[in-house]
Scaffold this active site. Structure first.
Site, PDB file in Angstrom:
ATOM      1  N   ASN A   1      39.447  37.821  47.023  1.00  0.00           N
ATOM      2  CA  ASN A   1      38.239  37.026  47.321  1.00  0.00           C
ATOM      3  C   ASN A   1      38.112  36.757  48.817  1.00  0.00           C
ATOM      4  O   ASN A   1      37.014  36.788  49.371  1.00  0.00           O
ATOM      5  CB  ASN A   1      38.262  35.710  46.544  1.00  0.00           C
ATOM      6  CG  ASN A   1      37.719  35.878  45.144  1.00  0.00           C
ATOM      7  OD1 ASN A   1      36.536  36.128  44.969  1.00  0.00           O
ATOM      8  ND2 ASN A   1      38.591  35.760  44.153  1.00  0.00           N
TER       9      ASN A   1
ATOM     10  N   MET B   1      46.496  28.067  45.140  1.00  0.00           N
ATOM     11  CA  MET B   1      47.016  27.549  43.879  1.00  0.00           C
ATOM     12  C   MET B   1      47.769  26.221  44.008  1.00  0.00           C
ATOM     13  O   MET B   1      48.544  25.860  43.139  1.00  0.00           O
ATOM     14  CB  MET B   1      47.916  28.607  43.212  1.00  0.00           C
ATOM     15  CG  MET B   1      47.218  29.938  42.964  1.00  0.00           C
ATOM     16  SD  MET B   1      45.641  29.824  42.047  1.00  0.00           S
ATOM     17  CE  MET B   1      46.261  29.641  40.382  1.00  0.00           C
TER      18      MET B   1
ATOM     19  N   LEU C   1      45.214  19.833  45.775  1.00  0.00           N
ATOM     20  CA  LEU C   1      45.090  19.075  47.030  1.00  0.00           C
ATOM     21  C   LEU C   1      44.840  17.599  46.721  1.00  0.00           C
ATOM     22  O   LEU C   1      44.094  17.267  45.784  1.00  0.00           O
ATOM     23  CB  LEU C   1      43.938  19.644  47.873  1.00  0.00           C
ATOM     24  CG  LEU C   1      44.181  21.072  48.378  1.00  0.00           C
ATOM     25  CD1 LEU C   1      42.886  21.692  48.909  1.00  0.00           C
ATOM     26  CD2 LEU C   1      45.259  21.093  49.459  1.00  0.00           C
TER      27      LEU C   1
ATOM     28  N   ASN D   1      35.422  26.121  46.497  1.00  0.00           N
ATOM     29  CA  ASN D   1      36.469  26.773  45.707  1.00  0.00           C
ATOM     30  C   ASN D   1      35.815  27.764  44.766  1.00  0.00           C
ATOM     31  O   ASN D   1      34.689  27.554  44.331  1.00  0.00           O
ATOM     32  CB  ASN D   1      37.234  25.724  44.888  1.00  0.00           C
ATOM     33  CG  ASN D   1      38.331  26.340  44.024  1.00  0.00           C
ATOM     34  OD1 ASN D   1      39.087  27.214  44.490  1.00  0.00           O
ATOM     35  ND2 ASN D   1      38.440  25.916  42.778  1.00  0.00           N
TER      36      ASN D   1
ATOM     37  N   HIS E   1      36.536  29.461  41.043  1.00  0.00           N
ATOM     38  CA  HIS E   1      37.360  29.248  39.849  1.00  0.00           C
ATOM     39  C   HIS E   1      36.944  30.274  38.794  1.00  0.00           C
ATOM     40  O   HIS E   1      35.748  30.496  38.580  1.00  0.00           O
ATOM     41  CB  HIS E   1      37.152  27.830  39.327  1.00  0.00           C
ATOM     42  CG  HIS E   1      38.021  27.511  38.154  1.00  0.00           C
ATOM     43  ND1 HIS E   1      39.380  27.276  38.279  1.00  0.00           N
ATOM     44  CD2 HIS E   1      37.745  27.433  36.833  1.00  0.00           C
ATOM     45  CE1 HIS E   1      39.885  27.053  37.074  1.00  0.00           C
ATOM     46  NE2 HIS E   1      38.915  27.143  36.185  1.00  0.00           N
TER      47      HIS E   1
ATOM     48  N   GLN F   1      32.889  40.159  39.655  1.00  0.00           N
ATOM     49  CA  GLN F   1      31.777  39.224  39.886  1.00  0.00           C
ATOM     50  C   GLN F   1      32.138  38.167  40.930  1.00  0.00           C
ATOM     51  O   GLN F   1      31.286  37.715  41.696  1.00  0.00           O
ATOM     52  CB  GLN F   1      31.362  38.555  38.577  1.00  0.00           C
ATOM     53  CG  GLN F   1      30.829  39.531  37.553  1.00  0.00           C
ATOM     54  CD  GLN F   1      29.710  40.391  38.112  1.00  0.00           C
ATOM     55  OE1 GLN F   1      28.768  39.892  38.731  1.00  0.00           O
ATOM     56  NE2 GLN F   1      29.806  41.705  37.912  1.00  0.00           N
ATOM     57  N   GLU F   2      33.421  37.769  40.959  1.00  0.00           N
ATOM     58  CA  GLU F   2      33.850  36.807  41.982  1.00  0.00           C
ATOM     59  C   GLU F   2      33.554  37.359  43.377  1.00  0.00           C
ATOM     60  O   GLU F   2      33.113  36.629  44.269  1.00  0.00           O
ATOM     61  CB  GLU F   2      35.352  36.519  41.850  1.00  0.00           C
ATOM     62  CG  GLU F   2      35.719  35.797  40.562  1.00  0.00           C
ATOM     63  CD  GLU F   2      37.182  35.381  40.515  1.00  0.00           C
ATOM     64  OE1 GLU F   2      37.718  34.941  41.539  1.00  0.00           O
ATOM     65  OE2 GLU F   2      37.797  35.483  39.430  1.00  0.00           O
TER      66      GLU F   2
END
Ligand code: GAR
Length: 197
Positions: free
Chosen positions: A15, A92, A95, A109, A111, A175-176
């Site tokens: 990503n 991963m 936070l 982010n 997900h 798709q990400e």
């Protein structure tokens, strides 16, 4: 004003690469100033360096359970790079509110589920076990609640007969790589309208 982006990764960084390539493609409102990882061995660090992007590794393990101390160390290169946006891309570590609040409205982010479904881990397995007809990914603003926060974009894929968590993850990942760059472009230009691919 060009936005300055730090990307946080823990692994291979596919990503991250999609974001870097899109920012390098020109006519982009943001510029990558840092790729940082909590894992010094994260493969994505070398990939970022090969593209000429500054990198930093802040190993979380020596900090034990002291998340605040780890985050203070992680914050340093981010601030030194002058980043004003943070993109979590396969990062991963959970936070703490202290870190998240510092970047309120400026941290994204990705997900691998159609949030609000399946926050947390093993998203693909959980979608298969639930008998869902489709799965997907979500880009959202980061808030102190894990995998929560305003949704900025989603992309959907069908779940096919015979899918395993691995085959489904691979279909979602394609798709990400479309969704995250498209959302970052809009977000960095000030557009928070959700994008549905
Ligand atoms: C991606 O599928 C991303 O959505 C997921 O980890 C993978 C990282 O791949 N993120 C999470 O599960 C966050 N909790 P990448 O390192 O190749 O981008």
């Amino acid at each position: 004003m060009t936005r300055r982006v730090a990307i946080l990764i823990s692994g291979g960084g596919s990503n991250m690469l999609a974001l870097l390539r899109d920012m390098a493609a020109g006519d982009h409102p943001a510029l990558p100033v840092l790729v940082a990882s909590n894992d010094p061995k994260a493969a994505g660090l070398a990939k970022a360096a090969a593209l000429g992007v500054a990198t930093a590794a802040v190993d979380h393990r020596p900090y034990g359970g002291d998340r605040a101390a780890f985050e203070a160390a992680l914050l340093q290169p981010i601030l030194e790079a002058g980043a004003d946006l943070v993109c979590l891309a396969g990062f991963m570590r959970v936070l703490t509110p202290g870190f998240v609040d510092r970047f309120a409205g400026r941290m994204l982010n990705i997900h691998p589920s159609l949030l609000p479904l399946y926050p947390g881990l093993h998203t693909h397995r959980r979608a298969l076990e639930a008998g869902d007809a489709e799965a997907g990914c979500t880009v959202h603003e980061v808030t102190p609640v894990l995998d929560d926060g305003p949704i900025l974009g989603q992309a959907r894929v069908p779940i096919l007969a015979g899918d395993t968590a691995e085959t489904l993850a691979a279909r979602v990942l394609v798709q990400e790589h479309r969704l995250y760059p498209a959302v970052l472009r809009r977000f960095a230009a000030g557009d928070r309208t959700p994008l549905f691919l």
